[in-house]
Design a protein around this motif. Structure first.
Motif, PDB file in Angstrom:
ATOM      1  N   GLY A 111       0.822  -1.212   0.000  1.00  0.00           N
ATOM      2  CA  GLY A 111       0.000   0.000   0.000  1.00  0.00           C
ATOM      3  C   GLY A 111       0.852   1.255   0.000  1.00  0.00           C
ATOM      4  O   GLY A 111       0.560   2.221  -0.705  1.00  0.00           O
ATOM      5  N   PHE A 112       1.933   1.245   0.769  1.00  0.00           N
ATOM      6  CA  PHE A 112       2.817   2.412   0.815  1.00  0.00           C
ATOM      7  C   PHE A 112       3.467   2.640  -0.540  1.00  0.00           C
ATOM      8  O   PHE A 112       3.590   3.772  -1.006  1.00  0.00           O
ATOM      9  N   GLY A 113       3.876   1.555  -1.204  1.00  0.00           N
ATOM     10  CA  GLY A 113       4.461   1.677  -2.531  1.00  0.00           C
ATOM     11  C   GLY A 113       3.474   2.249  -3.540  1.00  0.00           C
ATOM     12  O   GLY A 113       3.828   3.069  -4.386  1.00  0.00           O
ATOM     13  N   ALA A 114       2.213   1.827  -3.433  1.00  0.00           N
ATOM     14  CA  ALA A 114       1.191   2.349  -4.343  1.00  0.00           C
ATOM     15  C   ALA A 114       0.957   3.837  -4.086  1.00  0.00           C
ATOM     16  O   ALA A 114       0.800   4.620  -5.025  1.00  0.00           O
ATOM     17  N   VAL A 115       0.965   4.232  -2.826  1.00  0.00           N
ATOM     18  CA  VAL A 115       0.749   5.642  -2.499  1.00  0.00           C
ATOM     19  C   VAL A 115       1.935   6.489  -2.929  1.00  0.00           C
ATOM     20  O   VAL A 115       1.761   7.617  -3.396  1.00  0.00           O
ATOM     21  N   CYS A 116       3.148   5.951  -2.809  1.00  0.00           N
ATOM     22  CA  CYS A 116       4.340   6.734  -3.178  1.00  0.00           C
ATOM     23  C   CYS A 116       4.306   7.101  -4.659  1.00  0.00           C
ATOM     24  O   CYS A 116       4.674   8.215  -5.022  1.00  0.00           O
ATOM     25  N   GLY A 117       3.872   6.172  -5.520  1.00  0.00           N
ATOM     26  CA  GLY A 117       3.760   6.501  -6.934  1.00  0.00           C
ATOM     27  C   GLY A 117       2.807   7.652  -7.146  1.00  0.00           C
ATOM     28  O   GLY A 117       3.077   8.580  -7.922  1.00  0.00           O
ATOM     29  N   GLY A 118       1.674   7.625  -6.447  1.00  0.00           N
ATOM     30  CA  GLY A 118       0.712   8.723  -6.547  1.00  0.00           C
ATOM     31  C   GLY A 118       1.279  10.024  -6.007  1.00  0.00           C
ATOM     32  O   GLY A 118       1.029  11.101  -6.554  1.00  0.00           O
ATOM     33  N   LEU A 119       2.061   9.940  -4.931  1.00  0.00           N
ATOM     34  CA  LEU A 119       2.661  11.154  -4.373  1.00  0.00           C
ATOM     35  C   LEU A 119       3.683  11.759  -5.321  1.00  0.00           C
ATOM     36  O   LEU A 119       3.797  12.976  -5.433  1.00  0.00           O
ATOM     37  N   VAL A 120       4.434  10.911  -6.028  1.00  0.00           N
ATOM     38  CA  VAL A 120       5.396  11.424  -7.002  1.00  0.00           C
ATOM     39  C   VAL A 120       4.645  12.143  -8.116  1.00  0.00           C
ATOM     40  O   VAL A 120       5.037  13.234  -8.544  1.00  0.00           O
ATOM     41  N   LEU A 121       3.544  11.539  -8.586  1.00  0.00           N
ATOM     42  CA  LEU A 121       2.752  12.188  -9.622  1.00  0.00           C
ATOM     43  C   LEU A 121       2.143  13.489  -9.114  1.00  0.00           C
ATOM     44  O   LEU A 121       2.093  14.489  -9.839  1.00  0.00           O
ATOM     45  N   LEU A 122       1.690  13.490  -7.873  1.00  0.00           N
ATOM     46  CA  LEU A 122       1.113  14.703  -7.301  1.00  0.00           C
ATOM     47  C   LEU A 122       2.154  15.809  -7.202  1.00  0.00           C
ATOM     48  O   LEU A 122       1.886  16.967  -7.517  1.00  0.00           O
ATOM     49  N   THR A 123       3.359  15.455  -6.792  1.00  0.00           N
ATOM     50  CA  THR A 123       4.437  16.440  -6.702  1.00  0.00           C
ATOM     51  C   THR A 123       4.769  17.000  -8.079  1.00  0.00           C
ATOM     52  O   THR A 123       4.968  18.216  -8.240  1.00  0.00           O
ATOM     53  N   ALA A 124       4.825  16.120  -9.081  1.00  0.00           N
ATOM     54  CA  ALA A 124       5.098  16.581 -10.440  1.00  0.00           C
ATOM     55  C   ALA A 124       3.975  17.499 -10.936  1.00  0.00           C
ATOM     56  O   ALA A 124       4.232  18.515 -11.593  1.00  0.00           O
ATOM     57  N   PHE A 125       2.738  17.166 -10.614  1.00  0.00           N
ATOM     58  CA  PHE A 125       1.605  17.993 -11.019  1.00  0.00           C
ATOM     59  C   PHE A 125       1.682  19.372 -10.374  1.00  0.00           C
ATOM     60  O   PHE A 125       1.457  20.396 -11.027  1.00  0.00           O
ATOM     61  N   ILE A 126       2.023  19.424  -9.096  1.00  0.00           N
ATOM     62  CA  ILE A 126       2.126  20.711  -8.394  1.00  0.00           C
ATOM     63  C   ILE A 126       3.253  21.550  -8.997  1.00  0.00           C
ATOM     64  O   ILE A 126       3.113  22.759  -9.190  1.00  0.00           O
TER      65      ILE A 126
END
Length: 156
Positions: free
Chosen positions: A89-104
């Motif tokens: 679950g943490f690995g799945a969230v980290c991918g989303g967080l990387v995408l969120l950071t790139a989006f910001i």
């Protein structure tokens, strides 16, 4: 010092007085009350045992207690499974967080570009307003004693 006494033991080791206990006889068995008919197999069987002194002891036979079956332990502990699932679950969230950071970061760059574009357009508009020919050419006009001075030129 250790001389034998009349009982053949050394002095200081005399035998204490012995108390004898006699068993109390059991009360006679009263006649049993009449029993109601019961389905066979619901009442355990009654067993009688004759003791060496001739007494008879009657009672129900007890089946030995069966131990409860031991629960089968899983090959992998539940804690290990929970840790593994948490890692997934943490690995799945980290991918989303990387995408969120790139989006910001991309959104911040877009806002920066829009601010620069607005400054260029607004600055250009101001420049056009200032440097456009509206009404008269030349510099500033000063009226002093009914004389008109224009920049570097006198009109008398």
């Amino acid at each position: 010092m250790n001389e034998p006494t009349a009982y053949g033991r050394p002095a200081g080791h005399e035998t204490a007085a012995v108390e004898v206990h006699h068993p109390t006889p059991l009360a006679p068995v009263l006649p049993a009350a009449p029993l109601m008919p019961v389905q066979p197999g619901t009442i355990p069987t009654v067993t009688s045992i004759v003791l060496p002194d001739g007494r008879v002891v009657t009672g129900y036979t007890l089946n030995p207690a069966k131990p409860e079956p031991v629960a089968v332990k899983p090959a992998v502990s539940r804690t290990a499974v929970n840790i593994a699932l948490g890692g997934i679950g943490f690995g799945a969230v980290c991918g989303g967080l990387v995408l969120l950071t790139a989006f910001i970061a991309a959104l911040a760059a877009l806002v920066h570009q829009l601010i620069i574009l607005a400054a260029v357009i607004f600055g250009g508009w101001i420049a056009v307003q200032v440097f456009s020919a509206s009404g008269h050419r030349g510099g500033n006009t000063f009226h002093i004693r009914k004389a008109i001075f224009k920049r570097n030129h006198f009109n008398g």
